[in-house]
Design an enzyme around this catalytic site. Structure first.
Site, PDB file in Angstrom:
ATOM      1  N   CYS A 178      49.298  43.657  44.321  1.00 15.22           N
ATOM      2  CA  CYS A 178      50.714  43.269  44.329  1.00 15.22           C
ATOM      3  C   CYS A 178      51.565  44.073  45.313  1.00 15.22           C
ATOM      4  O   CYS A 178      52.715  43.719  45.556  1.00 15.22           O
ATOM      5  CB  CYS A 178      51.311  43.448  42.932  1.00 15.22           C
ATOM      6  SG  CYS A 178      51.341  45.186  42.441  1.00 15.22           S
TER       7      CYS A 178
ATOM      8  N   ASP B  31      52.621  47.150  44.853  1.00 14.04           N
ATOM      9  CA  ASP B  31      53.404  48.205  44.195  1.00 14.04           C
ATOM     10  C   ASP B  31      52.751  49.572  44.430  1.00 14.04           C
ATOM     11  O   ASP B  31      51.604  49.649  44.850  1.00 14.04           O
ATOM     12  CB  ASP B  31      53.521  47.931  42.696  1.00 14.04           C
ATOM     13  CG  ASP B  31      54.433  46.741  42.419  1.00 14.04           C
ATOM     14  OD1 ASP B  31      55.225  46.398  43.305  1.00 14.04           O
ATOM     15  OD2 ASP B  31      54.327  46.161  41.330  1.00 14.04           O
TER      16      ASP B  31
ATOM     17  N   CYS C 171      55.643  47.423  37.861  1.00 17.17           N
ATOM     18  CA  CYS C 171      56.136  46.480  36.859  1.00 17.17           C
ATOM     19  C   CYS C 171      56.125  47.108  35.462  1.00 17.17           C
ATOM     20  O   CYS C 171      55.793  48.283  35.290  1.00 17.17           O
ATOM     21  CB  CYS C 171      55.254  45.248  36.879  1.00 17.17           C
ATOM     22  SG  CYS C 171      53.581  45.665  36.374  1.00 17.17           S
TER      23      CYS C 171
ATOM     24  N   CYS D 124      47.471  46.209  37.005  1.00 20.85           N
ATOM     25  CA  CYS D 124      48.622  47.112  37.133  1.00 20.85           C
ATOM     26  C   CYS D 124      48.305  48.492  36.570  1.00 20.85           C
ATOM     27  O   CYS D 124      48.860  49.496  37.011  1.00 20.85           O
ATOM     28  CB  CYS D 124      49.818  46.557  36.386  1.00 20.85           C
ATOM     29  SG  CYS D 124      50.176  44.843  36.756  1.00 20.85           S
TER      30      CYS D 124
HETATM   31 FE1  FES Z   1      52.449  45.429  40.642  1.00 23.83          FE
HETATM   32 FE2  FES Z   1      52.114  45.353  38.059  1.00 23.83          FE
HETATM   33  S1  FES Z   1      52.648  43.691  39.352  1.00 23.83           S
HETATM   34  S2  FES Z   1      51.884  47.036  39.344  1.00 23.83           S
END
Ligand code: FES
Length: 135
Positions: free
Chosen positions: A36, A38, A65, A109
Site C-alpha cells: 500500500c 504506507d 491505517c 498491514c
Molecule cells: Fe497500508 Fe494498512 S493499508 S498499512
C-alpha cells in the site's frame, strides 16, 4: 462496506500506545509496506540488564491505517522489557492474536510493526557489532 474491526483493535487505534519519538535513540528502524505504500518508523532505547540487551523504551511514527496503528501499538507493548532476540521473534501473527484477530485482507498491514522493529534491532546490532554483546 466498512471494515470490520473488533473493539480491541479500535481501542488501540483510538489510543495508540507508544506513539511518538525518542530523542537520541539507540536505534531506528524504517520500513515501507510494498502493498500500500504506507511507512513505519521505530525508535528504540536499549538498556543492559544482567548482561542482556533489553528494550527499555520504544516509540513509533507511521503513515499507516487502522490495522497498522493497532498492531504496532500492541506490538510495542509486547516487546517492552524483552531481550532483542525475543523482540525479533515477535511477529505479526502474535500481534494479531493478541488483538483478537484482524480482517484477513488487512493482515499485510501488520507486517509493518514487526519488520520495523527487526530493522531497528538490526540497526542497533550494526552499531554495536565490534562490541561483544549478549542478546
Ligand atoms: Fe497500508 Fe494498512 S493499508 S498499512
Amino acid at each position: 462496506m466498512a471494515m470490520q474491526y473488533n473493539e480491541k483493535v479500535m481501542e488501540h487505534f483510538r489510543h495508540p500506545r507508544n506513539m511518538g519519538v525518542i530523542e537520541n535513540p539507540d536505534a531506528v528502524g524504517f520500513v515501507g509496506n510494498k502493498t500500500c505504500g504506507d511507512a513505519m518508523k521505530i525508535f528504540l532505547r536499549v538498556e543492559k540488564r544482567n548482561g542482556k540487551n533489553i528494550i527499555k523504551d520504544i516509540k513509533f511514527q507511521t503513515y499507516g491505517c487502522v490495522s497498522a496503528i493497532a498492531t504496532t501499538s500492541i506490538t510495542t507493548e509486547m516487546v517492552k522489557g524483552k531481550t532483542l532476540d525475543e523482540a525479533y521473534n515477535i511477529g505479526r501473527a502474535d500481534a494479531a492474536r493478541e488483538l483478537g484477530g484482524l480482517p484477513p485482507i488487512k493482515m499485510h498491514c501488520s507486517n509493518l510493526a514487526s519488520e520495523a522493529i527487526q530493522a531497528a534491532i538490526d540497526d542497533y546490532r550494526k552499531k554495536h557489532k565490534n562490541i561483544k554483546e549478549n542478546v
